[in-house]
Design a protein around this motif. Structure first.
Motif, mmCIF file in Angstrom:
data_model
loop_
_atom_site.group_PDB
_atom_site.id
_atom_site.type_symbol
_atom_site.label_atom_id
_atom_site.label_comp_id
_atom_site.label_asym_id
_atom_site.label_seq_id
_atom_site.Cartn_x
_atom_site.Cartn_y
_atom_site.Cartn_z
ATOM 1 N N PHE A 56 -72.351 48.675 3.328
ATOM 2 C CA PHE A 56 -71.578 47.449 3.243
ATOM 3 C C PHE A 56 -70.348 47.566 4.130
ATOM 4 C CE2 PHE A 56 -69.676 50.095 -0.023
ATOM 5 C CZ PHE A 56 -68.319 49.825 0.066
ATOM 6 N N SER A 57 -69.691 46.436 4.324
ATOM 7 C CA SER A 57 -68.419 46.415 5.039
ATOM 8 C C SER A 57 -67.456 45.548 4.233
ATOM 9 C CB SER A 57 -68.588 45.867 6.456
ATOM 10 O OG SER A 57 -69.039 44.534 6.419
ATOM 11 N N ALA A 58 -66.175 45.766 4.488
ATOM 12 C CA ALA A 58 -65.163 45.015 3.747
ATOM 13 C C ALA A 58 -63.891 44.939 4.588
ATOM 14 C CB ALA A 58 -64.860 45.698 2.412
ATOM 15 N N TRP A 59 -63.046 43.979 4.259
ATOM 16 C CA TRP A 59 -61.747 43.895 4.907
ATOM 17 C C TRP A 59 -60.722 43.439 3.878
ATOM 18 C CZ3 TRP A 59 -58.901 39.394 5.179
ATOM 19 C CH2 TRP A 59 -59.574 38.213 4.867
ATOM 20 N N LYS A 60 -59.468 43.695 4.192
ATOM 21 C CA LYS A 60 -58.387 43.321 3.285
ATOM 22 C C LYS A 60 -57.136 43.063 4.115
ATOM 23 C CE LYS A 60 -56.062 45.036 -0.871
ATOM 24 N NZ LYS A 60 -56.012 46.135 -1.854
ATOM 25 N N MET A 61 -56.355 42.071 3.703
ATOM 26 C CA MET A 61 -55.102 41.777 4.386
ATOM 27 C C MET A 61 -53.945 42.304 3.550
ATOM 28 S SD MET A 61 -53.635 38.343 6.228
ATOM 29 C CE MET A 61 -54.102 37.240 4.958
ATOM 30 N N PHE A 62 -52.949 42.860 4.239
ATOM 31 C CA PHE A 62 -51.760 43.408 3.593
ATOM 32 C C PHE A 62 -50.529 42.709 4.152
ATOM 33 C CE2 PHE A 62 -54.906 46.790 3.910
ATOM 34 C CZ PHE A 62 -54.975 47.245 2.605
ATOM 35 N N SER A 63 -49.562 42.427 3.291
ATOM 36 C CA SER A 63 -48.293 41.863 3.759
ATOM 37 C C SER A 63 -47.194 42.908 3.603
ATOM 38 C CB SER A 63 -47.938 40.604 2.962
ATOM 39 O OG SER A 63 -47.796 40.919 1.593
ATOM 40 N N GLY A 64 -46.094 42.698 4.300
ATOM 41 C CA GLY A 64 -44.963 43.615 4.196
ATOM 42 C C GLY A 64 -45.205 44.959 4.849
ATOM 43 N N VAL A 65 -46.081 44.995 5.836
ATOM 44 C CA VAL A 65 -46.404 46.242 6.515
ATOM 45 C C VAL A 65 -45.320 46.525 7.557
ATOM 46 C CG1 VAL A 65 -48.129 47.417 7.919
ATOM 47 C CG2 VAL A 65 -48.853 45.867 6.106
ATOM 48 N N ARG A 66 -44.835 47.760 7.582
ATOM 49 C CA ARG A 66 -43.708 48.120 8.454
ATOM 50 C C ARG A 66 -44.098 48.376 9.898
ATOM 51 N NH1 ARG A 66 -43.070 50.832 3.714
ATOM 52 N NH2 ARG A 66 -43.934 52.737 4.562
ATOM 53 N N ASP A 67 -45.234 49.049 10.114
ATOM 54 C CA ASP A 67 -45.617 49.422 11.474
ATOM 55 C C ASP A 67 -47.109 49.746 11.508
ATOM 56 O OD1 ASP A 67 -45.809 52.006 10.329
ATOM 57 O OD2 ASP A 67 -43.805 52.545 11.017
ATOM 58 N N VAL A 68 -47.584 50.139 12.692
ATOM 59 C CA VAL A 68 -49.007 50.434 12.869
ATOM 60 C C VAL A 68 -49.451 51.596 11.983
ATOM 61 C CG1 VAL A 68 -50.752 51.184 14.529
ATOM 62 C CG2 VAL A 68 -49.037 49.522 15.207
ATOM 63 N N LEU A 69 -48.634 52.633 11.889
ATOM 64 C CA LEU A 69 -48.979 53.782 11.044
ATOM 65 C C LEU A 69 -49.161 53.352 9.593
ATOM 66 C CD1 LEU A 69 -49.443 56.785 10.574
ATOM 67 C CD2 LEU A 69 -46.959 57.056 10.401
ATOM 68 N N HIS A 70 -48.248 52.530 9.107
ATOM 69 C CA HIS A 70 -48.358 52.018 7.740
ATOM 70 C C HIS A 70 -49.679 51.267 7.572
ATOM 71 C CE1 HIS A 70 -46.371 49.392 4.378
ATOM 72 N NE2 HIS A 70 -47.228 50.250 3.880
ATOM 73 N N ALA A 71 -50.048 50.455 8.561
ATOM 74 C CA ALA A 71 -51.312 49.704 8.501
ATOM 75 C C ALA A 71 -52.511 50.645 8.460
ATOM 76 C CB ALA A 71 -51.410 48.763 9.699
ATOM 77 N N GLU A 72 -52.486 51.699 9.283
ATOM 78 C CA GLU A 72 -53.606 52.652 9.308
ATOM 79 C C GLU A 72 -53.728 53.408 7.987
ATOM 80 O OE1 GLU A 72 -55.968 52.906 11.484
ATOM 81 O OE2 GLU A 72 -55.150 51.957 13.270
ATOM 82 N N VAL A 73 -52.607 53.787 7.411
ATOM 83 C CA VAL A 73 -52.638 54.473 6.108
ATOM 84 C C VAL A 73 -53.154 53.523 5.028
ATOM 85 C CG1 VAL A 73 -51.210 55.556 4.324
ATOM 86 C CG2 VAL A 73 -50.897 56.179 6.725
ATOM 87 N N GLN A 74 -52.748 52.253 5.091
ATOM 88 C CA GLN A 74 -53.266 51.263 4.133
ATOM 89 C C GLN A 74 -54.784 51.135 4.270
ATOM 90 O OE1 GLN A 74 -51.808 50.142 1.650
ATOM 91 N NE2 GLN A 74 -49.908 49.058 2.061
ATOM 92 N N ALA A 75 -55.291 51.163 5.517
ATOM 93 C CA ALA A 75 -56.738 51.066 5.734
ATOM 94 C C ALA A 75 -57.470 52.260 5.117
ATOM 95 C CB ALA A 75 -57.038 50.980 7.235
ATOM 96 N N ILE A 76 -56.909 53.455 5.291
ATOM 97 C CA ILE A 76 -57.521 54.648 4.706
ATOM 98 C C ILE A 76 -57.471 54.582 3.181
ATOM 99 C CG2 ILE A 76 -57.299 57.159 4.463
ATOM 100 C CD1 ILE A 76 -56.360 57.172 7.432
ATOM 101 N N HIS A 77 -56.355 54.123 2.643
ATOM 102 C CA HIS A 77 -56.241 53.980 1.183
ATOM 103 C C HIS A 77 -57.279 52.985 0.664
ATOM 104 C CE1 HIS A 77 -54.471 52.547 -2.648
ATOM 105 N NE2 HIS A 77 -54.268 53.842 -2.792
#
Length: 125
Positions: A56-77
């Motif tokens: 399967f595949s999935a996606w999720k949107m996050f708000s209040g993200v500080r930078d690219v690193l934060h976004a990548e860590v959120q993706a791994i989480h």
């Protein structure tokens, strides 16, 4: 200890798993996109079964993200949450963010111990 804490406590920092011989490992690929203006990020996850077929595949949107690193860590989480929710026994997390992988596997206070998860960095160029 909750199931998520047990799962996170068994994340592996090993970057060498032979996917051809380890037929019990599920591959979870992650990536993130970040908008500097809106501070929104989207994470994408694709889960492959041990034979390489897409489960399967999935996606999720996050708000209040500080930078690219934060976004990548959120993706791994997000990928770890999905693996936990599907009771996948052994997972290799693939990410294109070396900094996120290093932070999660070698960071200060890291409690990763090489049993259930592996992280792999896939860079471009």
């Amino acid at each position: 200890m909750s199931a998520e804490q047990r799962l996170l406590a068994t994340v592996s920092s090993s970057s060498r798993v032979n996917m051809e011989t380890d037929l019990q490992t599920w591959i979870v690929k992650t990536d993130a996109a970040f908008n500097e203006i809106s501070h929104l990020a989207k994470a994408g996850v694709v889960v492959l079964d041990p034979s390489g077929g897409i489960l399967f595949s999935a996606w999720k949107m996050f708000s209040g993200v500080r930078d690219v690193l934060h976004a990548e860590v959120q993706a791994i989480h997000f990928a770890l949450e999905l693996a936990l929710s599907r009771y996948l026994p052994k997972v290799a997390i693939h990410s294109d963010s070396l900094q996120a992988v290093n932070m999660l596997t070698r960071g200060k206070g890291s409690f990763l111990d090489r049993r259930c998860f592996t992280f792999r960095y896939y860079g471009y160029g």
